[in-house]
Design an enzyme around this catalytic site. Structure first.
Site, PDB file in Angstrom:
ATOM      1  N   CYS A  83       3.191 -11.626 -10.781  1.00 19.52           N
ATOM      2  CA  CYS A  83       1.750 -11.763 -10.555  1.00 19.52           C
ATOM      3  C   CYS A  83       0.978 -11.584 -11.861  1.00 19.52           C
ATOM      4  O   CYS A  83       1.210 -10.617 -12.600  1.00 19.52           O
ATOM      5  CB  CYS A  83       1.288 -10.722  -9.539  1.00 19.52           C
ATOM      6  N   GLN A 277       0.982  -5.164  12.458  1.00 22.11           N
ATOM      7  CA  GLN A 277       1.867  -5.128  11.310  1.00 22.11           C
ATOM      8  C   GLN A 277       1.620  -6.371  10.454  1.00 22.11           C
ATOM      9  O   GLN A 277       1.581  -7.484  10.962  1.00 22.11           O
ATOM     10  CB  GLN A 277       3.332  -5.073  11.753  1.00 22.11           C
ATOM     11  N   CYS A 400       5.508   5.024   8.746  1.00 22.89           N
ATOM     12  CA  CYS A 400       5.025   4.369   7.526  1.00 22.89           C
ATOM     13  C   CYS A 400       4.778   5.399   6.431  1.00 22.89           C
ATOM     14  O   CYS A 400       4.199   5.081   5.390  1.00 22.89           O
ATOM     15  CB  CYS A 400       3.751   3.569   7.807  1.00 22.89           C
TER      16      CYS A 400
END
Length: 443
Positions: A83, A277, A400
């Site tokens: 990126c 999600q 998570c």
């Protein structure tokens, strides 16, 4: 009158000296770990087996944090980030580490946290659930920032630990159809007369199509709405405005809720503000594994806490079990009921409850066969205090946050559970975030 000496601020305060560090490991937040003068030193961006130059920026009693200045000897697992905004944007933070080792260190961090903090060792550490490393996000929230001098609106993600918005043209972890929307959408937003009053922009790409939700702080005039509607039509996306009262206004396309599918028979609708999600591929794999691990039999009673819009509840009910889903957000409870009906599921009931409060008098709380939990980052510690009332033979915990998972081992240990299986779910490649699944069995 008494006078007290007040030292003047030391304007010439010296920065810590640059130092050499040998990096030996990675912590659960993705920072390199080194040791210096009896302390652990965390160095973001450094990798194991590297020699680096860094500067200590924060001192604590037992550890310190240092800023990476130079990589003197690079790891063989260091790669060039894909990126162009890497290092500026606060989203991804592990693109400098090859994918295999990302997963290796996440799995190790998970196991170590549960071992050291949770005082539990898994009978089996399962192979990680993995999927595509790029273009996996089907939902993302972009921030906006108006520059009064330039009279332009930036669109992107916030920098790490900052309110500054990094203006981006594309994002390699977003679904491709969402990534390619960013640049033309920014051009469109900068043509609006009300561009300075825009809030965040939510991008969604699910089976029902692509959706752009724009948060507004004041009503848009008809010319602005027309520009957005034309953008939606030309790019084949639905444009929706979200005002400060959480009211939605559809500018183009069919006025319906977006939906995603787990399979051909299971379709789940949701409101743009609802949690789902963000990695659709991994969500399907995760749901399948959870059902397999629970080994649900027809006729068993299963409780799904933090059930959302029925992501696990409805597939569980398709096994023939009697399933109860409980959620703290009333709107999501109502949507879960609709989703069950449209998925052809009857032997399921949904309830609204604050799962961080006393639930001892809830009518759904009682003897169950299997328990599934999928809490937010804070974990499920309060809910697990009622294990003695529930007495499930098996508990699947989807987490998570491995720190809260490790902490929540305490009530499970107290009630006689052992950790049978533990495994990484690589929900967020290129980031340090760790999603995990654990199976606890009553001895």
């Amino acid at each position: 009158m008494a006078q007290f000496f007040k030292p003047k601020p030391n304007k010439s305060k010296q920065m810590a000296a640059k130092q050499l560090f040998d990096v030996s490991d990675i912590d659960h937040l993705g920072a390199g770990i080194a040791h210096h003068q009896g302390k652990i030193v965390f160095i973001a961006g450094a990798l194991p087996d590297e020699k680096v130059t860094a500067q200590v920026v924060e001192q604590k009693k037992r550890h310190a944090k240092a800023k990476l200045l130079n990589i003197n000897t690079a790891s063989s697992h260091r790669v060039e980030p894909a990126c162009p905004y890497y290092g500026q944007c606060g989203g991804c933070d592990q693109q400098h580490l090859d994918l295999t080792m990302q997963r290796h260190y996440k799995q190790n961090a998970l196991v170590n946290l549960v071992d050291k903090m949770g005082q539990m060792q898994a009978d089996e550490v399962e192979p990680a659930l993995v999927g595509e490393p790029w273009h996996y996000r089907r939902k993302a929230r972009l921030a906006t920032q108006y520059d009064r001098d330039q009279k332009t609106l930036a669109l992107g993600f916030r920098a790490q630990a900052s309110n500054q918005v990094i203006d981006i043209e594309q994002c390699p972890v977003l679904a491709a159809e969402l990534s390619t929307l960013i640049s033309p959408l920014k051009v469109c937003l900068n043509q609006l007369s009300a561009r300075r009053s825009l809030g965040h922009v939510e991008l969604i790409a699910v089976e029902s199509g692509a959706l752009v939700v724009i948060r507004i702080t004041q009503a848009l005039d008809e010319s602005d709405k027309q520009l957005l509607s034309e953008f939606g039509q030309s790019h084949k996306v639905e444009l929706v405005l979200l005002d400060e009262h959480a009211e939605l206004e559809q500018l183009n396309g069919e006025a319906r809720l977006p939906f995603y599918r787990l399979d051909n028979q299971c379709q789940l609708s949701f409101s743009p503000g609802n949690f789902i999600q963000v990695n659709g591929e991994m969500n399907r794999k995760m749901v399948e594994q959870a059902i397999n691990w629970l080994d649900v039999k027809p006729g068993e009673r299963v409780l799904d806490l933090f059930c959302g819009v029925g992501n696990f509840t409805i597939p569980l009910a398709k096994t023939g079990a009697e399933v109860v889903g409980v959620e703290g957000v009333m709107a999501m409870v109502q949507q879960a009921k609709v989703n069950a009906k449209q998925s052809g599921v009857e032997q399921v009931a949904f309830y609204h409850a604050d799962l961080s409060a006393d639930i001892s008098n809830q009518k759904w709380l009682g003897r169950i066969d299997k328990l599934l939990l999928d809490p937010a980052r804070a974990g499920a510690f309060e809910s697990l205090q009622w294990l003695k009332k529930m007495k499930p033979k098996s508990v699947v915990y989807i987490s998570c946050n491995p720190v809260s998972l490790a902490r929540d081992c305490a009530p499970l240990i107290k009630q006689g559970y052992r950790l049978q299986k533990l495994g990484l779910i690589d929900m967020f490649p290129q980031t340090h975030h760790i999603e995990a699944m654990a199976l606890f069995e009553l001895d």
